[in-house]
Design a protein around this motif. Structure first.
Motif, PDB file in Angstrom:
ATOM      1  N   ALA A  29      26.249  49.030  37.048  1.00 19.12           N
ATOM      2  CA  ALA A  29      27.099  49.741  37.994  1.00 19.12           C
ATOM      3  C   ALA A  29      27.089  51.247  37.732  1.00 19.12           C
ATOM      4  N   TYR A  30      26.999  51.635  36.463  1.00 22.32           N
ATOM      5  CA  TYR A  30      26.900  53.059  36.096  1.00 22.32           C
ATOM      6  C   TYR A  30      25.592  53.294  35.367  1.00 22.32           C
ATOM      7  N   LYS A  31      25.094  54.510  35.482  1.00 23.14           N
ATOM      8  CA  LYS A  31      23.912  54.891  34.698  1.00 23.14           C
ATOM      9  C   LYS A  31      24.369  55.660  33.478  1.00 23.14           C
TER      10      LYS A  31
ATOM     11  N   SER B 205      39.925  41.553  27.309  1.00 28.80           N
ATOM     12  CA  SER B 205      41.253  41.024  27.597  1.00 28.80           C
ATOM     13  C   SER B 205      42.299  41.843  26.859  1.00 28.80           C
ATOM     14  N   HIS B 206      43.488  41.881  27.446  1.00 31.06           N
ATOM     15  CA  HIS B 206      44.599  42.531  26.767  1.00 31.06           C
ATOM     16  C   HIS B 206      45.406  41.521  25.962  1.00 31.06           C
ATOM     17  N   ASP B 207      45.066  40.238  26.146  1.00 33.26           N
ATOM     18  CA  ASP B 207      45.825  39.203  25.479  1.00 33.26           C
ATOM     19  C   ASP B 207      45.167  38.867  24.137  1.00 33.26           C
TER      20      ASP B 207
ATOM     21  N   GLY C 108      41.125  47.115  23.458  1.00 27.76           N
ATOM     22  CA  GLY C 108      41.423  48.542  23.466  1.00 27.76           C
ATOM     23  C   GLY C 108      42.519  48.832  24.462  1.00 27.76           C
ATOM     24  N   HIS C 109      43.163  49.975  24.293  1.00 22.68           N
ATOM     25  CA  HIS C 109      44.270  50.328  25.185  1.00 22.68           C
ATOM     26  C   HIS C 109      43.721  50.690  26.560  1.00 22.68           C
ATOM     27  N   ASN C 110      44.624  50.910  27.508  1.00 24.26           N
ATOM     28  CA  ASN C 110      44.197  51.306  28.854  1.00 24.26           C
ATOM     29  C   ASN C 110      43.422  52.612  28.788  1.00 24.26           C
ATOM     30  N   GLY C 111      42.304  52.624  29.467  1.00 23.34           N
ATOM     31  CA  GLY C 111      41.496  53.840  29.502  1.00 23.34           C
ATOM     32  C   GLY C 111      40.647  54.041  28.265  1.00 23.34           C
ATOM     33  N   ALA C 112      40.526  53.007  27.425  1.00 22.69           N
ATOM     34  CA  ALA C 112      39.745  53.153  26.196  1.00 22.69           C
ATOM     35  C   ALA C 112      38.244  53.242  26.478  1.00 22.69           C
ATOM     36  N   GLY C 113      37.835  52.756  27.645  1.00 22.84           N
ATOM     37  CA  GLY C 113      36.417  52.826  27.995  1.00 22.84           C
ATOM     38  C   GLY C 113      35.725  51.477  28.018  1.00 22.84           C
ATOM     39  N   LYS C 114      36.485  50.386  27.937  1.00 20.30           N
ATOM     40  CA  LYS C 114      35.892  49.044  27.908  1.00 20.30           C
ATOM     41  C   LYS C 114      35.139  48.735  29.196  1.00 20.30           C
ATOM     42  N   SER C 115      35.828  48.919  30.328  1.00 16.04           N
ATOM     43  CA  SER C 115      35.192  48.595  31.609  1.00 16.04           C
ATOM     44  C   SER C 115      33.967  49.474  31.835  1.00 16.04           C
ATOM     45  N   THR C 116      34.109  50.737  31.482  1.00 17.47           N
ATOM     46  CA  THR C 116      32.990  51.656  31.699  1.00 17.47           C
ATOM     47  C   THR C 116      31.780  51.235  30.872  1.00 17.47           C
ATOM     48  N   LEU C 117      32.021  50.851  29.637  1.00 22.38           N
ATOM     49  CA  LEU C 117      30.908  50.446  28.773  1.00 22.38           C
ATOM     50  C   LEU C 117      30.177  49.225  29.345  1.00 22.38           C
TER      51      LEU C 117
ATOM     52  N   TYR D 240      33.989  41.505  37.488  1.00 28.75           N
ATOM     53  CA  TYR D 240      34.591  42.825  37.367  1.00 28.75           C
ATOM     54  C   TYR D 240      36.104  42.728  37.356  1.00 28.75           C
ATOM     55  N   GLN D 241      36.691  43.707  36.713  1.00 22.03           N
ATOM     56  CA  GLN D 241      38.150  43.773  36.657  1.00 22.03           C
ATOM     57  C   GLN D 241      38.740  43.816  38.065  1.00 22.03           C
ATOM     58  N   THR D 242      38.055  44.538  38.969  1.00 22.97           N
ATOM     59  CA  THR D 242      38.522  44.639  40.354  1.00 22.97           C
ATOM     60  C   THR D 242      38.033  43.463  41.195  1.00 22.97           C
TER      61      THR D 242
ATOM     62  N   ALA E 216      29.816  60.399  30.619  1.00 22.34           N
ATOM     63  CA  ALA E 216      30.947  61.288  30.880  1.00 22.34           C
ATOM     64  C   ALA E 216      31.150  61.392  32.372  1.00 22.34           C
ATOM     65  N   PHE E 217      32.413  61.451  32.787  1.00 19.37           N
ATOM     66  CA  PHE E 217      32.737  61.705  34.189  1.00 19.37           C
ATOM     67  C   PHE E 217      33.361  63.081  34.273  1.00 19.37           C
ATOM     68  N   GLY E 218      32.609  64.046  34.752  1.00 20.59           N
ATOM     69  CA  GLY E 218      33.145  65.391  34.907  1.00 20.59           C
ATOM     70  C   GLY E 218      33.826  65.901  33.655  1.00 20.59           C
TER      71      GLY E 218
ATOM     72  N   ASP F 107      35.511  40.816  32.603  1.00 21.42           N
ATOM     73  CA  ASP F 107      36.479  41.907  32.436  1.00 21.42           C
ATOM     74  C   ASP F 107      37.837  41.417  32.936  1.00 21.42           C
ATOM     75  N   GLU F 108      38.700  41.071  32.031  1.00 20.86           N
ATOM     76  CA  GLU F 108      40.024  40.535  32.366  1.00 20.86           C
ATOM     77  C   GLU F 108      39.932  39.382  33.358  1.00 20.86           C
ATOM     78  N   PRO F 109      39.236  38.310  32.992  1.00 24.13           N
ATOM     79  CA  PRO F 109      38.973  37.258  33.984  1.00 24.13           C
ATOM     80  C   PRO F 109      40.195  36.437  34.333  1.00 24.13           C
TER      81      PRO F 109
ATOM     82  N   LYS G 208      34.655  62.275  28.364  1.00 26.97           N
ATOM     83  CA  LYS G 208      33.745  61.319  27.734  1.00 26.97           C
ATOM     84  C   LYS G 208      34.371  59.940  27.791  1.00 26.97           C
ATOM     85  N   ALA G 209      34.022  59.182  28.821  1.00 29.17           N
ATOM     86  CA  ALA G 209      34.627  57.855  28.987  1.00 29.17           C
ATOM     87  C   ALA G 209      34.108  56.902  27.918  1.00 29.17           C
ATOM     88  N   VAL G 210      32.824  57.028  27.588  1.00 31.82           N
ATOM     89  CA  VAL G 210      32.241  56.266  26.488  1.00 31.82           C
ATOM     90  C   VAL G 210      31.447  57.234  25.629  1.00 31.82           C
TER      91      VAL G 210
HETATM   92  N1  LIG Z   1      34.361  56.382  38.144  1.00 29.78           N
HETATM   93  C1  LIG Z   1      35.072  57.155  37.289  1.00 29.78           C
HETATM   94  N2  LIG Z   1      35.236  58.463  37.530  1.00 29.78           N
HETATM   95  C2  LIG Z   1      35.952  59.235  36.693  1.00 29.78           C
HETATM   96  N3  LIG Z   1      36.540  58.800  35.577  1.00 29.78           N
HETATM   97  C3  LIG Z   1      36.420  57.495  35.274  1.00 29.78           C
HETATM   98  C4  LIG Z   1      35.685  56.607  36.103  1.00 29.78           C
HETATM   99  N4  LIG Z   1      35.722  55.367  35.558  1.00 29.78           N
HETATM  100  C5  LIG Z   1      36.452  55.483  34.447  1.00 29.78           C
HETATM  101  N5  LIG Z   1      36.869  56.755  34.264  1.00 29.78           N
HETATM  102  C6  LIG Z   1      37.649  57.231  33.129  1.00 29.78           C
HETATM  103  O1  LIG Z   1      37.041  56.736  31.961  1.00 29.78           O
HETATM  104  C7  LIG Z   1      38.017  56.317  31.024  1.00 29.78           C
HETATM  105  C8  LIG Z   1      37.784  54.905  30.613  1.00 29.78           C
HETATM  106  O2  LIG Z   1      38.104  54.039  31.704  1.00 29.78           O
HETATM  107  P1  LIG Z   1      37.878  52.459  31.666  1.00 29.78           P
HETATM  108  O3  LIG Z   1      38.121  51.940  33.029  1.00 29.78           O
HETATM  109  O4  LIG Z   1      36.562  52.169  31.046  1.00 29.78           O
HETATM  110  O5  LIG Z   1      39.043  51.972  30.695  1.00 29.78           O
HETATM  111  P2  LIG Z   1      39.415  50.491  30.232  1.00 29.78           P
HETATM  112  O6  LIG Z   1      39.273  50.465  28.759  1.00 29.78           O
HETATM  113  O7  LIG Z   1      38.668  49.491  31.008  1.00 29.78           O
HETATM  114  O8  LIG Z   1      40.951  50.428  30.601  1.00 29.78           O
HETATM  115  P3  LIG Z   1      41.841  49.233  31.201  1.00 29.78           P
HETATM  116  O9  LIG Z   1      42.297  48.432  30.029  1.00 29.78           O
HETATM  117  O10 LIG Z   1      42.986  49.931  31.848  1.00 29.78           O
HETATM  118  O11 LIG Z   1      41.005  48.462  32.140  1.00 29.78           O
HETATM  119  C9  LIG Z   1      39.358  56.573  31.667  1.00 29.78           C
HETATM  120  O12 LIG Z   1      39.858  57.777  31.174  1.00 29.78           O
HETATM  121  C10 LIG Z   1      39.053  56.677  33.137  1.00 29.78           C
HETATM  122  O13 LIG Z   1      39.947  57.553  33.763  1.00 29.78           O
END
Ligand SMILES: Nc1ncnc2c1ncn2[C@@H]1O[C@H](COP(=O)(O)OP(=O)(O)OP(=O)(O)O)[C@@H](O)[C@H]1O
Ligand SMILES: [Mg+2]
Lengths: 441, 264
Positions: free
Chosen positions: B62-64, B208-210, B46-55, B94-96, B22-24, B176-178, B27-29
């Motif tokens: 990168a995250y604990k 991927s979104h494709d 998954g849609h934008n913000g679904a939590g893929k990158s975070t997972l 990484y996506q970035t 969770a970020f503040g 991540d979105e290579p 619950k990102a994942v």
């Molecule tokens: N470092 C962070 N600090 C705070 N919130 C974060 C952080 N990283 C991700 N989040 C939040 O966690 C959620 C999941 O983000 P994530 O980047 O995992 O989505 P995603 O599935 O990869 O989306 P996308 O398809 O746009 O890449 C989002 O609501 C995002 O705002």
């Protein structure tokens, strides 16, 4: 002005390559360095000509004046090599002047009051211990500030602003504001002066060694690229760069050797060493001053650190993208802390140079130095956005600033006006650099 | 979950079990589970913000994670930073992109793992030589080895990031979105690369979104929504429309194994 001139060819990007452009590309000389050197020449010749016309004597381009400028630049030049790396990591250090002041006091007090009791009054251990202490104290203070910045996450601007006050206060507190003098005789050589220079033959010897080392470096670099079958610089370009470097070294050595000891000191030396003075007096060239050699050595060591070691690579990578560096497995916090420790250690070296030159440690040593050190780095092309900056650029920047100041003193500009000019030059230099960067992009 | 989909005779390379972060308060994942077998491509959708990158950033160090368990080769492991992950052969695009913009391609390729000469100094020539080899495989037209990567095109930068991930003998590759910035030719090249790596027995997470790309390349898909896993399925067991339904509505079709996030 000079920077604008030097990038004039860059605007004609689409036109067929001009000779100047081709020269730059094939020799791989940084155009910004040419701009800096051009600016320096302009300042030097400008002051000389102005003095000649307006005051009736052209005193700038004399060995004596150039010698003094180099010696006066040494302290800021040493520190600015560290400031470049601090700024490259996207940090700032406002406390270097105060760290210099504090370590200067520590070094003064220990060598005047304590070390003679431990090692005996005339022991060479005194100066060695004093220098080691200065570097160690500087590194500890810098490292401690760096630890707060990197691990506790307090912005460096705040930590070092606080440090500026703390260490200046601490400098006073070491000796209750007393001036500590005179310092150890051997230690004082670090400051330069007639005894603190290495003389005629040693200077030419160093010059030869320098030229051989430079040539060897060029050959080694070429050999390495050849071994991997990479494109090489054309031979004429290598020779050109080599000759340019050698010419610069020879000129510099000549300047330092063209400045002679004052007649009175030379006379005294002749008397004490039972030399009969030739007609017109004994001429004893100074040769390279020790603080200048220290600045050169620091510049070389720091360039090596920045370009050839992992530590240096990580510093630049952090400046380019701190997150990427961390994701690549770089321990970014540790690197940032160490950069501040390094900066502190360099301030310790400069404390030795400054106090030795004055032959005393005073409470005000190094006051406002942080401003000159930062300005030198920025004039030398260090970007405050981080990631970009070179050691030699910053050292040239220090030389530009000192030349400006000395020149204005020489032609009798008011000290208030001097400050204003230096401030304006800083802003204009950064503005020109911004234009240059946009053009290059 | 794995009972229905695991390929025969292999044990999973990676298992992520009930991972939460969770970020503040957000619950990102949320209790997400995933697994990956050798030579398998798992598409993460998954849609934008679904939590893929975070997972996957939890897997790459990168995250604990706040809760959950990661197993590599069946044994629980501690992944607290990117170095730990690399130690287990986990490499990430990484996506970035996570490139240091001010240094050149070779320096980025070897960032954190520099080649040294016998005196302990950087061996830039050796690094450049290796960079030329690996980039030749990905992007044969690439010539700008001396320039900082900030001056490269988006696709060239992406090639550098991909080169970095495949150069160090990864066993587990996270992408991540290579191909987000790549042209059609380079995208096809990355597709070929994925097939090649898969044949070498490397396990790949592909985000991927494709959907078409994912259906072409993946053996299995996992869909996330609002930090939870909606479900997972072998690509031959579901249609693209059904997967779209999973992504948009969280509706788990009969061919898929439902997760926590599946609509009841
Ligand atoms: N470092 C962070 N600090 C705070 N919130 C974060 C952080 N990283 C991700 N989040 C939040 O966690 C959620 C999941 O983000 P994530 O980047 O995992 O989505 P995603 O599935 O990869 O989306 P996308 O398809 O746009 O890449 C989002 O609501 C995002 O705002
Ligand atoms: Mg994402």
């Amino acid at each position: 002005m000079s920077v604008a001139t030097s990038n004039a060819p860059a605007t004609a990007a689409s036109a067929p390559e001009s000779t100047a452009r081709r020269l730059l590309r094939q020799t791989e000389i940084d155009p910004r360095m040419i701009g800096m050197i051009f600016a320096l020449m302009l300042i030097w010749v400008g002051f000389d000509v102005y003095g000649g016309i307006v005051n009736g004597f052209a005193a700038f381009l004399t060995p004596r004046n150039l010698f003094n400028i180099f010696v006066q630049t040494a302290s800021v030049a040493v520190m600015t090599t560290g400031m470049v790396l601090v700024i490259v990591t996207r940090q700032i250090d406002l406390s270097v002047g105060s760290i210099l002041g504090f370590t200067g006091m520590v070094v003064g007090v220990t060598q005047v009051y304590w070390l003679p009791h431990i090692f005996g009054v005339d022991s060479p251990m005194i100066w060695i211990t004093a220098v080691v202490l200065a570097i160690a104290f500087g590194a500890l203070i810098g490292g401690f500030q760096g630890w707060i910045i990197a691990y506790l996450g307090v912005p460096s601007f705040i930590v070092t602003l606080g440090g500026q006050l703390v260490w200046r206060g601490a400098a006073w507190w070491v000796a209750r504001g007393e001036t500590i003098a005179p310092l150890d005789d051997r230690f004082s050589l670090i400051g330069g002066g007639s005894a603190g220079s290495i003389g005629f033959w040693a200077s030419w010897g160093l010059c030869v060694v320098g030229i051989i080392a430079f040539a060897a470096a060029i050959l080694a670099g070429r050999g390495r690229r050849q071994r991997f079958g990479f494109p090489l610089r054309p031979v004429w370009a290598e020779v050109f760069v080599g000759c340019l470097g050698a010419a610069a070294l020879i000129w510099l050595t000549w300047i330092f050797n063209a400045y002679n000891w004052p007649t009175m000191i030379a006379k005294h030396y002749a008397e004490t060493h039972h030399i009969t003075e030739p007609p017109g007096g004994l001429k004893i060239p100074y040769g390279y001053a020790i603080p200048v050699l220290m600045a050169f050595a620091t510049g070389l060591a720091m360039t090596f650190l920045a370009k050839r070691t992992r530590f240096g690579r990580y510093i630049y990578a952090i400046g380019g993208n701190p997150e990427a560096a961390a994701l690549a497995g770089v321990n970014t916090k540790r690197i940032v802390m160490l950069v501040f420790a390094l900066m502190g250690a360099l301030a310790g070296i400069s404390a030795c140079i400054d106090s030795a030159r004055l032959d005393s440690a005073t409470n005000a040593l190094g006051q406002f130095d942080e401003l000159y050190v930062i300005a030198a780095a920025v004039i030398g092309g260090t970007s405050l956005a981080g990631g970009v900056g070179s050691i030699y650029g910053a050292m040239l920047g220090a030389l530009v600033m000192q030349s400006l100041q000395s020149g204005m003193v020489l032609i009798g500009v008011d000290s208030a006006v001097q400050q204003m000019v230096v401030g304006l030059v800083l802003v204009v230099a950064v503005y020109l650099d911004t234009i240059y960067r946009q053009k290059v992009k | 979950m794995d009972a229905t989909v695991s390929p025969p005779s292999a044990s999973p390379l990676v298992v992520m079990k009930d991972i939460s972060i969770a970020f503040g308060g957000i619950k990102a994942v949320d209790r997400a589970s995933l697994d990956l077998f050798p030579g398998e491509v798992v598409g993460l959708l998954g849609h934008n913000g679904a939590g893929k990158s975070t997972l996957i950033k939890i897997l790459s160090g990168a995250y604990k994670r706040d809760a959950g368990e990661i197993l590599v080769d069946g044994a629980p492991v501690a992944i607290d930073n990117p170095r730990d992950a690399k130690k287990f052969g986990i490499e990430t695009i990484y996506q970035t992109l996570a490139l240091a913009d001010n240094v050149d391609a070779a320096s980025n390729l070897y960032l954190g793992r520099e080649l040294l000469t016998r005196w302990g100094t950087l061996d830039d020539a050796a690094m450049e030589s290796q960079a030329r080899k690996v980039m030749g495989r990905l992007n044969p037209n690439f010539r700008r080895f001396k320039d900082p990567v900030s001056s490269l095109s988006g696709g060239q930068r992406q090639s550098v990031a991909i080169a970095r991930a495949i150069h160090f003998n990864a066993r587990i590759l996270i992408m991540d979105e290579p191909t987000a910035a790549l042209g059609p030719q380079e995208t096809a090249q990355v597709g070929e690369l994925i097939k090649q790596l898969k044949a070498e027995g490397i396990g790949i997470f592909l985000i991927s979104h494709d959907i078409h790309d994912v259906f072409d390349l993946a053996d299995r898909i996992v869909v996330m929504k609002n930090g939870q896993v909606v479900g997972s399925a072998r690509v031959q067991d579901v249609t693209k429309d059904e997967v779209l339904g999973m992504i948009i509505l969280g509706k788990c079709p009969p061919g898929a194994t439902p997760g926590l996030g599946a609509m009841q």
